[in-house]
Design a protein around this motif. Structure first.
Motif, PDB file in Angstrom:
ATOM      1  N   GLY A  83       0.804  -1.222   0.000  1.00  0.00           N
ATOM      2  CA  GLY A  83       0.000   0.000   0.000  1.00  0.00           C
ATOM      3  C   GLY A  83       0.835   1.270   0.000  1.00  0.00           C
ATOM      4  N   LEU A  84       2.145   1.125   0.242  1.00  0.00           N
ATOM      5  CA  LEU A  84       3.002   2.323   0.245  1.00  0.00           C
ATOM      6  C   LEU A  84       3.910   2.365  -0.983  1.00  0.00           C
ATOM      7  CD1 LEU A  84       4.115   2.579   4.009  1.00  0.00           C
ATOM      8  CD2 LEU A  84       2.114   3.539   2.896  1.00  0.00           C
ATOM      9  N   GLU A  85       3.718   1.378  -1.882  1.00  0.00           N
ATOM     10  CA  GLU A  85       4.583   1.316  -3.059  1.00  0.00           C
ATOM     11  C   GLU A  85       4.535   2.621  -3.833  1.00  0.00           C
ATOM     12  OE1 GLU A  85       5.084  -3.187  -3.953  1.00  0.00           O
ATOM     13  OE2 GLU A  85       4.181  -2.177  -5.693  1.00  0.00           O
TER      14      GLU A  85
ATOM     15  N   PHE B  59       5.743   5.300  -2.727  1.00  0.00           N
ATOM     16  CA  PHE B  59       5.858   6.413  -1.764  1.00  0.00           C
ATOM     17  C   PHE B  59       7.013   6.194  -0.781  1.00  0.00           C
ATOM     18  CE2 PHE B  59       1.458   6.405  -3.152  1.00  0.00           C
ATOM     19  CZ  PHE B  59       1.239   7.740  -3.443  1.00  0.00           C
ATOM     20  N   ASP B  60       7.730   5.047  -0.899  1.00  0.00           N
ATOM     21  CA  ASP B  60       8.761   4.673   0.074  1.00  0.00           C
ATOM     22  C   ASP B  60       9.784   5.796   0.307  1.00  0.00           C
ATOM     23  OD1 ASP B  60       7.532   2.611  -1.237  1.00  0.00           O
ATOM     24  OD2 ASP B  60       9.200   1.227  -1.063  1.00  0.00           O
TER      25      ASP B  60
ATOM     26  N   THR C 299       4.981  14.128   6.002  1.00  0.00           N
ATOM     27  CA  THR C 299       4.104  12.971   5.828  1.00  0.00           C
ATOM     28  C   THR C 299       3.210  12.901   7.043  1.00  0.00           C
ATOM     29  OG1 THR C 299       5.681  11.719   4.516  1.00  0.00           O
ATOM     30  CG2 THR C 299       4.039  10.435   5.700  1.00  0.00           C
TER      31      THR C 299
ATOM     32  N   LEU D 176      -1.169   9.292   4.802  1.00  0.00           N
ATOM     33  CA  LEU D 176      -1.210   7.830   4.865  1.00  0.00           C
ATOM     34  C   LEU D 176      -2.234   7.377   5.896  1.00  0.00           C
ATOM     35  CD1 LEU D 176       2.639   7.084   5.075  1.00  0.00           C
ATOM     36  CD2 LEU D 176       1.237   7.466   3.029  1.00  0.00           C
TER      37      LEU D 176
ATOM     38  N   SER E 222      -7.361   8.136   2.265  1.00  0.00           N
ATOM     39  CA  SER E 222      -5.903   8.317   2.314  1.00  0.00           C
ATOM     40  C   SER E 222      -5.277   8.176   0.925  1.00  0.00           C
ATOM     41  CB  SER E 222      -5.283   7.318   3.286  1.00  0.00           C
ATOM     42  OG  SER E 222      -5.692   6.025   2.955  1.00  0.00           O
ATOM     43  N   THR E 223      -4.124   8.837   0.755  1.00  0.00           N
ATOM     44  CA  THR E 223      -3.426   8.769  -0.535  1.00  0.00           C
ATOM     45  C   THR E 223      -2.768   7.405  -0.692  1.00  0.00           C
ATOM     46  OG1 THR E 223      -3.006  11.117  -0.290  1.00  0.00           O
ATOM     47  CG2 THR E 223      -1.704   9.969  -1.962  1.00  0.00           C
ATOM     48  N   ALA E 224      -2.235   6.887   0.393  1.00  0.00           N
ATOM     49  CA  ALA E 224      -1.634   5.549   0.410  1.00  0.00           C
ATOM     50  C   ALA E 224      -1.807   5.026   1.833  1.00  0.00           C
ATOM     51  CB  ALA E 224      -0.159   5.635   0.050  1.00  0.00           C
ATOM     52  N   GLY E 225      -1.561   3.757   2.050  1.00  0.00           N
ATOM     53  CA  GLY E 225      -1.753   3.287   3.428  1.00  0.00           C
ATOM     54  C   GLY E 225      -1.509   1.811   3.595  1.00  0.00           C
TER      55      GLY E 225
END
Ligand code: M6R
Length: 610
Positions: free
Chosen positions: A284-286, A288-289, A345, A373, A387-390
């Motif tokens: 889910g964070l790919e 954005f790392d 973040t 996130l 959320s944008t990513a999570g």
């Protein structure tokens, strides 16, 4: 907070509504009610108290109908009594409404309606809506448009279901700020504030978004925006087994959920540990790392237990990733003017994914341009979708109002985010591998702690009559002290406070005497000796001490009155172990006091109002 259900089809709606309300009762349980339409004639039953009381009354009065709505309440406006229970109705008793949320401008609307001759039965904000809709119907509008026009006048949060005996082929539903889902059946459709109420009937779920309104018939539904544009909704397949939301032979959901932790913690890390690379993999964070790892700052925001998890996350991220972290109550964040920069973040943590304050804080952070996130348990929840990513914590459904397994899973996920960011920055491969080994060993260590449940129950017996408790911890275990105190107060109604151990001498020490038990979290770490000194200070004032210590610590036994031993792990992960005896201690004290631990007074599982 409240639970809402609806049914339209060929079956008698009432048993389906009651079954759904039972699964939603953790959302609110001070009063309940159902209304249905049978052959164009509507009827209503309400009770003060639990759904079981409603079930009895419904059987007795033989309510039935192919279309119906039901509600279990957590009071916001007006005392928990039968009159204030939902459904609310118009004066003709043709129109019925259930509502989850708060109508903020209800008093202005109420005054206007009273001046037009409307009479109010209840003290609730919700009743305003039913009369407002009625006023539009009386002007010649159909039900759909009357609801839509009414909602355009409303400020606040709502998930609503409305039925009308003059249009008995439909339920109108709408959402803003409070969750609402439609379950798609075969020639029948369902509505609920939570998927849990529907999984016995269907896995096909439509999530309504804010400012959407839908007409639900028995064989179709149509969604539109509040401003009347057509909306095409996706149907999601939801995979939750019925056993996951049952007590599985345990006396309480809370105990079941505590006991599930070896498995739930395993599920939180499953497939996410890359041992060879000493790093975590979070799908889910790919993408954005690097953005996360090189954030100027991380701000974590949440409420209650999830906020405590965030505090532990602060220690983790600062120690291993070297990123400055702040932790903010979501309710405070949303009403300050927080300084958020584009390279910040923000991590929002929420078990339910529906907490109103957290959701509002998240929207504000998005507006201010932070990367947003979500760390949620409930798949498809509002915070997860916003959320944008999570990362999902995958703890499985948590029904007990006191959060337990969600906390340990939140900590596992925070440790995985920390590992990801730290390895992108300065953490060595060897240290990354060591962390992975320790994360991987957690389920077995938790299982070891659960084996001493009887010993903890025995200790609990001695403190049932305590009026106050103090919880102390340092570093990573300070948030655990807060969490232990929260668990005790919310289910046993014993006043408890958590403090950083060193702060005791700045005030709370004045409270200590032989009647004030102190729980001290004292694992063998770099602050162990200092914590021992704090224990001595309590003992010198005749205080009783329950210590949470490591298995290989014999030194502490002679200092304290009771000691509960947990396995050793690295500091960052210690809270995942030290919190478990505190969950059990709170649980056993509450049970021995004869209290309903799954539904403690005044609380609700999902706090969807401000
Ligand atoms: O669903 P959330 O994690 O957003 O809920 C936050 C709090 O309402 C929740 O943790 C609450 O404090 C629990 N009752 C704690 O046991």
């Amino acid at each position: 907070m409240c639970g809402i259900v609806g049914y339209i089809g060929n079956q008698n709606s009432v048993p389906i509504l009651i079954e759904g309300l039972k699964r939603l009762e953790y959302r609110g349980y001070d009063s309940a009610g159902v209304a249905s339409i049978n052959l164009g004639k509507s009827d209503l039953i309400k009770v003060k108290g639990k759904v079981s009381a409603l079930e009895e009354k419904v059987k007795h009065e033989q309510l039935q109908g192919n279309i119906g709505i039901g509600h279990t309440r957590w009071a916001t406006h007006g005392a928990p009594n039968e009159t204030n229970a939902h459904p609310h109705f118009n004066s003709d008793k043709t129109l019925y409404l259930i509502h989850n949320g708060i109508i903020e401008n209800y008093s202005v609307l109420k005054t206007a309606l009273i001046s037009k001759g409307y009479n109010f039965n209840s003290e609730t904000d919700s009743e305003v809506l039913v009369h407002l809709i009625d006023s539009f119907i009386k002007k010649g509008n159909d039900l759909f448009n009357s609801v839509r026009y009414s909602l355009n006048e409303v400020e606040g949060a709502y998930g609503i279901c409305v039925i009308y005996s003059d249009e008995p082929d439909k339920i109108i539903v709408a959402k803003k700020g409070s969750p609402l889902v439609i379950g798609i059946g075969d020639g029948e459709n369902y509505i609920a504030s939570d998927v849990n109420a529907l999984i016995a009937y269907t896995s096909q779920i439509v999530y309504l978004e804010d400012d959407e309104i839908a007409v639900v018939y028995k064989d179709k539904f149509q969604a539109r925006s509040i401003s009347d544009e057509e909306i095409v909704k996706e149907v999601h397949e939801v995979k939750i087994a019925l056993e996951e939301i049952s007590k599985g032979g345990y006396q309480h959901y809370m105990l079941k959920e505590i006991m599930e932790q070896p498995e739930s913690v395993r599920n939180s890390m499953r497939g996410r540990l890359l041992y060879e690379d000493g790093i975590s993999k979070l799908g889910g964070l790919e993408g954005f790392d690097n953005r996360i790892a090189y954030s100027r700052r991380i701000v974590i925001s949440a409420c209650g237990t999830s906020w405590h998890a965030g505090l532990v996350g602060e220690y983790m991220l600062e120690q291993y990733a070297g990123i400055p972290v702040e932790v903010d109550y979501a309710s405070e964040f949303r009403y300050r003017n927080p300084v958020i920069q584009p390279d910040d973040t923000m991590i929002f943590i929420s078990q339910s994914g529906e907490t109103a304050d957290t959701l509002a804080a998240m929207k504000e952070a998005k507006r201010k341009g932070a990367l947003v996130l979500g760390v949620c348990n409930v798949v498809g929840s509002s915070i997860a979708r916003e959320s944008t990513a999570g990362v999902y914590i995958h703890a499985g459904p948590e029904i007990g109002v006191a959060s337990t397994k969600a906390f340990t899973s939140q900590l596992v996920v925070l440790s995985l985010i920390t590992l990801l960011a730290a390895r992108k920055r300065n953490l060595s491969l060897i240290d990354g591998k060591k962390i992975i080994e320790e994360i991987d060993s957690l389920p077995d260590k938790i299982a070891r702690i659960l084996k001493i449940n009887d010993q903890i129950e025995h200790i609990a017996e001695k403190f049932v009559d305590a009026k106050n408790f103090l919880y102390l911890g340092r570093g990573y275990n300070f948030p655990v002290a807060l969490e232990g105190a929260l668990k005790l107060k919310e289910i046993s109604y014993i006043h408890a406070e958590g403090y950083p151990a060193a702060e005791m001498k700045h005030g709370p020490i004045a409270l200590i005497d032989e009647n004030m038990p102190t729980v001290v979290i004292a694992p063998k770490d770099s602050v162990y000796d200092k914590v021992l000194s704090n224990i001595e200070e309590v003992k010198a004032r005749k205080g009783k001490v329950i210590a949470i210590a490591n298995e290989d610590d014999d030194q502490i036994d002679k200092l304290v009155d009771h000691v509960i031993k947990v396995p050793q792990t690295i500091r960052m992960l210690m809270p995942i172990l030290t919190v478990i005896p505190l969950q059990l201690l709170a649980y056993h004290i509450a049970v021995k006091k004869g209290l309903n631990v799954d539904q403690p007074r005044n609380l609700a599982k999902s706090v969807t109002v401000e």
